[in-house]
Scaffold this motif. Structure first.
Motif, mmCIF file in Angstrom:
data_model
loop_
_atom_site.group_PDB
_atom_site.id
_atom_site.type_symbol
_atom_site.label_atom_id
_atom_site.label_comp_id
_atom_site.label_asym_id
_atom_site.label_seq_id
_atom_site.Cartn_x
_atom_site.Cartn_y
_atom_site.Cartn_z
ATOM 1 N N ILE A 44 -21.158 -21.108 0.243
ATOM 2 C CA ILE A 44 -21.209 -19.648 0.163
ATOM 3 C C ILE A 44 -20.243 -19.024 1.161
ATOM 4 O O ILE A 44 -19.474 -18.121 0.814
ATOM 5 N N HIS B 282 -16.861 -16.891 0.436
ATOM 6 C CA HIS B 282 -16.733 -15.548 0.999
ATOM 7 C C HIS B 282 -15.297 -15.322 1.505
ATOM 8 O O HIS B 282 -14.771 -14.216 1.439
ATOM 9 N N LEU C 53 -26.028 -23.044 -7.470
ATOM 10 C CA LEU C 53 -25.690 -21.669 -7.087
ATOM 11 C C LEU C 53 -25.326 -20.825 -8.307
ATOM 12 O O LEU C 53 -25.634 -19.631 -8.361
ATOM 13 N N ILE D 178 -25.665 -16.833 -7.801
ATOM 14 C CA ILE D 178 -25.090 -16.602 -6.469
ATOM 15 C C ILE D 178 -23.570 -16.722 -6.563
ATOM 16 O O ILE D 178 -22.848 -15.998 -5.891
ATOM 17 N N VAL D 179 -23.100 -17.650 -7.403
ATOM 18 C CA VAL D 179 -21.662 -17.793 -7.640
ATOM 19 C C VAL D 179 -21.387 -17.655 -9.135
ATOM 20 O O VAL D 179 -22.282 -17.822 -9.966
ATOM 21 N N SER E 170 -16.351 -18.117 -7.321
ATOM 22 C CA SER E 170 -16.391 -17.003 -6.371
ATOM 23 C C SER E 170 -17.830 -16.503 -6.273
ATOM 24 O O SER E 170 -18.678 -16.839 -7.104
ATOM 25 N N LEU E 171 -18.096 -15.703 -5.258
ATOM 26 C CA LEU E 171 -19.427 -15.125 -5.084
ATOM 27 C C LEU E 171 -19.641 -14.001 -6.082
ATOM 28 O O LEU E 171 -18.712 -13.254 -6.385
ATOM 29 N N THR E 172 -20.862 -13.867 -6.552
ATOM 30 C CA THR E 172 -21.176 -12.759 -7.453
ATOM 31 C C THR E 172 -21.490 -11.494 -6.669
ATOM 32 O O THR E 172 -21.306 -10.391 -7.179
ATOM 33 N N GLU F 36 -21.384 -10.099 -2.448
ATOM 34 C CA GLU F 36 -21.097 -10.379 -1.037
ATOM 35 C C GLU F 36 -22.321 -10.182 -0.140
ATOM 36 O O GLU F 36 -22.342 -10.650 0.997
ATOM 37 N N ILE G 141 -25.036 -11.644 -0.149
ATOM 38 C CA ILE G 141 -25.653 -12.910 0.238
ATOM 39 C C ILE G 141 -25.153 -13.337 1.611
ATOM 40 O O ILE G 141 -25.906 -13.858 2.425
#
Length: 112
Positions: free
Chosen positions: A29, A33, A60, A65-66, A78-80, A82, A84
């Motif tokens: 994660i 980021h 994840l 989460i991703v 990528s992160l879904t 930020e 988190i």
């Protein structure tokens, strides 16, 4: 006071808490980021075997989460959201404070 109901708590635990319950997933994660990455990039960056990274990314991704996006023959992660990372940073701050309080209490006990 806004006490969460059982259903919300179960969702929080299942969707978020279980997703971040592994230190390798937390590392992933934080790496995502910094920038979106391929599995091989994450494996190299974190010194984790590629199959392990893939397994953690799958978890994840299942928890949203991703996200993944095709880039030709490869997939970029990528992160879904930020937030988190903000939540993890808050927990890290709490941890630092708890450890400091414990150390201060130990010092006080020694000097008593």
């Amino acid at each position: 006071m806004n006490i969460p109901n059982q259903h919300e708590l179960k969702l929080l635990h299942t969707k978020v808490c279980q997703a971040i319950a592994d230190e390798k997933r937390i590392q992933i994660i934080y790496a995502l980021h910094e920038k979106p990455c391929y599995v091989s990039e994450l494996a190299d960056l974190l010194a984790i075997p590629q199959p392990t990274v893939s397994r953690h990314l799958s978890i994840l991704r299942q928890r949203n989460i991703v996200k993944s996006q095709r880039d030709g023959a490869t997939v970029v992660y990528s992160l879904t959201d930020e937030r988190i990372v903000m939540a993890l940073d808050l927990m890290r701050g709490l941890l630092r404070d708890l450890i400091q309080e414990q150390a201060d209490s130990f010092i006080d006990d020694v000097h008593s």
